[in-house]
Design an enzyme around this catalytic site. Structure first.
Site, PDB file in Angstrom:
ATOM      1  CG  HIS A 136      -0.386  -0.139   2.537  1.00 13.87           C
ATOM      2  ND1 HIS A 136       0.380   0.853   3.078  1.00 13.87           N
ATOM      3  CD2 HIS A 136      -0.427  -1.136   3.464  1.00 13.87           C
ATOM      4  CE1 HIS A 136       0.772   0.488   4.291  1.00 13.87           C
ATOM      5  NE2 HIS A 136       0.306  -0.727   4.548  1.00 13.87           N
ATOM      6  CG  HIS A 158       4.037  -1.674   2.270  1.00 13.52           C
ATOM      7  ND1 HIS A 158       2.817  -2.215   2.003  1.00 13.52           N
ATOM      8  CD2 HIS A 158       4.340  -2.038   3.532  1.00 13.52           C
ATOM      9  CE1 HIS A 158       2.390  -2.880   3.058  1.00 13.52           C
ATOM     10  NE2 HIS A 158       3.299  -2.787   4.005  1.00 13.52           N
ATOM     11  CB  CYS A 165       2.125  -7.519  18.842  1.00 11.66           C
ATOM     12  SG  CYS A 165       1.299  -6.830  17.378  1.00 11.66           S
ATOM     13  CB  CYS A 178       4.943  -6.231  16.220  1.00 11.75           C
ATOM     14  SG  CYS A 178       4.071  -4.687  16.368  1.00 11.75           S
ATOM     15  CB  CYS A 211      -0.012  -3.975  19.976  1.00 14.20           C
ATOM     16  SG  CYS A 211       1.294  -3.458  18.851  1.00 14.20           S
ATOM     17  CG  HIS A 250      -0.245  -3.403  14.832  1.00 14.38           C
ATOM     18  ND1 HIS A 250       1.033  -3.802  15.161  1.00 14.38           N
ATOM     19  CD2 HIS A 250      -0.281  -3.274  13.492  1.00 14.38           C
ATOM     20  CE1 HIS A 250       1.730  -3.927  14.047  1.00 14.38           C
ATOM     21  NE2 HIS A 250       0.971  -3.615  13.029  1.00 14.38           N
ATOM     22  CE  LYS A 278       2.593   1.800  10.241  1.00 16.19           C
ATOM     23  NZ  LYS A 278       2.698   0.356  10.239  1.00 16.19           N
ATOM     24  CE  LYS A 288      -3.756  -8.536   5.312  1.00 15.79           C
ATOM     25  NZ  LYS A 288      -2.993  -9.781   5.281  1.00 15.79           N
TER      26      LYS A 288
HETATM   27  N1  MSP Z   1       9.437  -6.994   7.556  1.00 14.98           N
HETATM   28  C1  MSP Z   1       9.551  -5.865   8.405  1.00 14.98           C
HETATM   29  C2  MSP Z   1      10.853  -5.144   8.164  1.00 14.98           C
HETATM   30  C3  MSP Z   1      12.074  -5.975   8.320  1.00 14.98           C
HETATM   31  S1  MSP Z   1      13.503  -5.072   7.930  1.00 14.98           S
HETATM   32  C4  MSP Z   1      14.748  -6.024   8.389  1.00 14.98           C
HETATM   33  C5  MSP Z   1       8.391  -4.890   8.172  1.00 14.98           C
HETATM   34  N2  MSP Z   1       7.755  -4.996   7.030  1.00 14.98           N
HETATM   35  S2  MSP Z   1       6.452  -4.156   6.604  1.00 14.98           S
HETATM   36  O1  MSP Z   1       6.095  -4.675   5.299  1.00 14.98           O
HETATM   37  O2  MSP Z   1       5.456  -4.250   7.606  1.00 14.98           O
HETATM   38  O3  MSP Z   1       6.829  -2.658   6.536  1.00 14.98           O
HETATM   39  C6  MSP Z   1       7.839  -2.166   5.746  1.00 14.98           C
HETATM   40  C7  MSP Z   1       7.908  -0.666   5.731  1.00 14.98           C
HETATM   41  O4  MSP Z   1       6.669  -0.075   5.370  1.00 14.98           O
HETATM   42  C8  MSP Z   1       8.305  -0.040   7.077  1.00 14.98           C
HETATM   43  O5  MSP Z   1       9.306   0.917   6.847  1.00 14.98           O
HETATM   44  C9  MSP Z   1       7.058   0.635   7.523  1.00 14.98           C
HETATM   45  O6  MSP Z   1       7.328   1.725   8.311  1.00 14.98           O
HETATM   46  C10 MSP Z   1       6.480   1.045   6.184  1.00 14.98           C
HETATM   47  N3  MSP Z   1       5.088   1.385   6.342  1.00 14.98           N
HETATM   48  C11 MSP Z   1       4.031   0.547   6.522  1.00 14.98           C
HETATM   49  N4  MSP Z   1       2.929   1.320   6.761  1.00 14.98           N
HETATM   50  C12 MSP Z   1       3.269   2.638   6.739  1.00 14.98           C
HETATM   51  C13 MSP Z   1       2.559   3.844   6.727  1.00 14.98           C
HETATM   52  N5  MSP Z   1       1.272   3.888   6.950  1.00 14.98           N
HETATM   53  N6  MSP Z   1       3.251   4.995   6.465  1.00 14.98           N
HETATM   54  C14 MSP Z   1       4.580   4.996   6.118  1.00 14.98           C
HETATM   55  N7  MSP Z   1       5.263   3.875   6.125  1.00 14.98           N
HETATM   56  C15 MSP Z   1       4.714   2.727   6.684  1.00 14.98           C
HETATM   57  O7  MSP Z   1       8.131  -4.069   9.027  1.00 14.98           O
END
Ligand code: MSP
Length: 658
Positions: free
Chosen positions: A18, A21, A126, A129, A143, A146, A298, A301
């Protein structure tokens, strides 16, 4: 040559990407592209985090092996990055053998340092997380990230002696690292990390026995490596750590990790502690950005409030979204994502800003210069001064991670060029005086100013930059730019300018929202951006099906005219990722029906199939094609992908479904 190794976090493979990411990857790509343009030796890594309980759960639900889920999602991420012009040098998957050997090697070193022991463990867990939280970190028992209710879990685990590293970590936070900057950027976040460490570190559980989907823990049968220890090591396994060929590792490590603030603790506390224990260099810097919010929460999902990029990209293109992500958020802070802001920024900066200035300048070339750039360069000019100032502001903004200010510097230069054109009124001059040397100078300054603006835009919106070059008669790609390109005076002389449509056609907000069945003012607060035009033929994309509270009468259901139809022809809608145009035989009648199924099915797979259609839906225009009906499909919970309803082939087309 200065070197920089940028990494994004590796993404979990239990969700479709999304905007959140996308943001992490786009800003990292923008930084990597800037430093390449600035002449540094840059390496850029991204990838997927494929082990752990969450993926195991999804696979179980689908009745497939976890690697099947991981393969599918890894491909989705890879395709999305390609679509977004992400210029990563490598893509690591934690299920690759090269990763596993590196994880085994670092664990061997940590063990040799005496930092591992086995003990029984109970904590608040969690699942999203994949982490345990001590009671004191819970927010009203939930959490802290979340806001979900946590489970108290008990297990026999391998522990890492994190408690040993508090002192060394605090020293690290004290030191100034990269270009005199703190270990964690921005400094306010470093303070949060420091207080966390000062409050006392507990040893960390780094193995799991309750799940199977992970790297077997070396020397501890029945245990798999805790997903965060596994995942963090990707930053060095992708450089060959643990293999025989250490050339990349030696050249690029230590790196700069760009991450979201939610995963700061893992990167600024656990990861350096693992590396210290293993006797390896710690990262150069951890750069943390804020969150995209929706309704002040935030976007995630688990909260169910995500915005997907699909629609904005279909309507306005990849670079428009890249521009918005970079320019509309103050790097490091949170920001709210709204379609209205997106449209306002698009119109102001891209359509009325850069696009309009370029059109005016090219039109002048056509009207007065035979469609060519001037034959002489112009050296001394106010646009030149504006460009020099803008480049300096842009450089200093990028070098201190103020990405929004780098974008603002591009905007300022374009505004100055626009003001210059308005003040000089070249169209009046050509009428009154003809093509004079003064007009040549004005035209040169305008076009050359736009060339410099395009160079500055290149890290943020690379395809647009390349397109502006093409329209200025310059044969150059954003990726090939180097520091000398930023200097004034490189516009080719007497070069032919190709005819072209507007770079960014103006967006009509009303029309855009109407095409999604919304009013501009109350636009889509609750809805995800994908629940719209492209998905009109699908069930809602919400990941978890929510049974409706209110029941309908059978008479309501009978209003639907559901029919079996046979697909007699199909073709993917050009410029749309998802839409498939189908020619459908419904009994005697043949209709055109468009459905959002092109990412799940090819045209060949559809022709000859019998499917269920809503036959009495008001026709709707999708990407300019009138769709007279809707195909029914189930939505796969984890991917949101469509799965068509099967009909026994013996049922004749036109048969009623009830
Ligand atoms: N798998 C772990 C990271 C391991 S790194 C060794 C993880 N993955 S994630 O898919 O959940 O998230 C990846 C990135 O997306 C993170 O930097 C997270 O902050 C970012 N984002 C997910 N949702 C977000 C927002 N709503 N806004 C900005 N970035 C956020 O965590």
């Amino acid at each position: 040559m200065a070197r920089r190794y940028f990494t994004t976090p590796i993404y979990y493979v239990n969700d479709r990407p999304h905007i959140g990411h996308l943001y992490t990857t786009v800003v990292t790509d923008t930084l990597a592209r800037y430093f390449r343009l600035a002449g540094e030796d840059v390496r850029f890594l991204t990838g997927t985090d494929e082990h752990g309980q969450n993926i195991e759960k999804v696979a179980k639900k689908e009745g497939v092996a976890p690697i099947v889920v991981a393969d599918r999602h890894a491909r989705t991420f890879q395709n999305l990055w390609k679509e977004f012009g992400i210029a990563n040098d490598d893509f690591i998957r934690t299920t690759e053998p090269r990763h596993r050997v590196g994880v085994e090697e670092i664990i061997r070193r940590i063990d040799a340092a005496g930092d591992l022991y086995t003990a029984s463990h109970e904590g608040w867990y969690c699942a999203p997380c994949e982490a345990f939280y001590p009671e004191k970190d819970l927010v009203e028992g939930k959490c802290p990230v979340h806001g979900t209710t946590l489970e108290l879990q008990k297990e026999e685990n391998v522990f890492f002696r994190l408690s040993r590293y508090g002192g060394r970590l605090l020293e690290l936070y004290q030191e100034k690292g990269l270009d005199g900057q703190p270990f964690v950027y921005p400094e306010s976040r470093l303070n949060e990390v420091r207080s966390f460490v000062e409050s006392g570190l507990k040893d960390l559980s780094v193995s799991r026995t309750s799940i199977k989907w992970g790297i077997p823990f070396p020397g501890r049968p029945g245990h798999v490596v805790y997903v965060w220890l596994d995942a963090l090591v990707n930053y060095i396994t992708a450089l060959g750590f643990g293999s025989r060929d250490l050339s990349l590792y030696e050249r690029y490590w230590p790196g700069i990790h760009v991450i979201g603030k939610d995963i700061l603790r893992f990167h600024a506390v656990y990861w350096p502690a693992f590396l210290m224990s293993a006797g390896l260099p710690i990262p150069r810097q951890v750069v943390s950005h804020g969150w995209w919010l929706r309704d002040a929460k935030k976007m995630s999902k688990s909260t169910g409030n995500v915005v997907r990029p699909d629609d904005l990209v279909a309507a306005f293109g990849v670079d428009a979204l890249r521009w918005h992500l970079v320019s509309a958020m103050s790097f490091g802070q949170d920001a709210n994502f709204s379609d209205e802001d997106f449209l306002a920024g698009y119109n102001a900066d891209l359509a009325n800003g850069l696009g309009n200035a370029l059109s005016r300048a090219v039109k002048m070339s056509r009207d007065a210069f035979g469609g060519k750039t001037p034959g002489e360069m112009c050296d001394d000019n106010e646009v030149r001064a504006a460009a020099t100032d803008a480049v300096a502001a842009w450089r200093s903004a990028f070098e201190s991670y103020r990405l929004q200010d780098a974008a603002a510097a591009v905007r300022t230069l374009v505004t100055r060029i626009d003001g210059y054109i308005a003040a000089k009124e070249p169209w009046k001059k050509v009428k009154a005086e003809g093509v004079t040397p003064a007009l040549h100078r004005i035209q040169y300054a305008t076009l050359e100013g736009l060339r410099v603006a395009a160079c500055m835009l290149a890290p943020i919106a690379p395809r647009t930059a390349t397109e502006v070059f093409r329209r200025l008669g310059i044969d150059r790609r954003a990726e090939d730019l180097r520091p000398p390109d930023l200097a004034w005076g490189q516009l080719p002389l007497n070069a032919s300018l190709p005819a072209a449509p507007p770079l960014f056609p103006r967006a009509d907000a009303k029309e855009y929202f109407a095409s999604r069945g919304e009013s501009a003012s109350g636009a889509s607060k609750e809805r995800s951006v994908t629940d719209d035009k492209e998905n009109i033929s699908l069930a809602p994309t919400s990941a978890v099906p929510v049974p409706s509270e209110s029941k309908i009468a059978i008479s309501d259901f009978l209003k639907l005219d559901l029919r079996v139809g046979e697909v007699i022809a199909a073709e993917k809608v050009e410029k749309s990722r998802k839409l498939m145009k189908m020619t459908v035989k419904l009994g005697e009648e043949v209709r055109t029906i468009v459905g959002g199924i092109a990412t799940a099915y090819t045209a060949e797979q559809l022709v000859g199939r019998k499917l269920v259609f809503v036959a009495n839906l008001q026709p709707a225009k999708l990407m300019g094609i009138e769709s007279d009906g809707m195909v029914l499909a189930a939505t796969l919970p984890d991917t949101g992908e469509a799965s068509l309803l099967a009909v026994d082939p013996s049922v004749p087309s036109g048969a009623k479904v009830k």
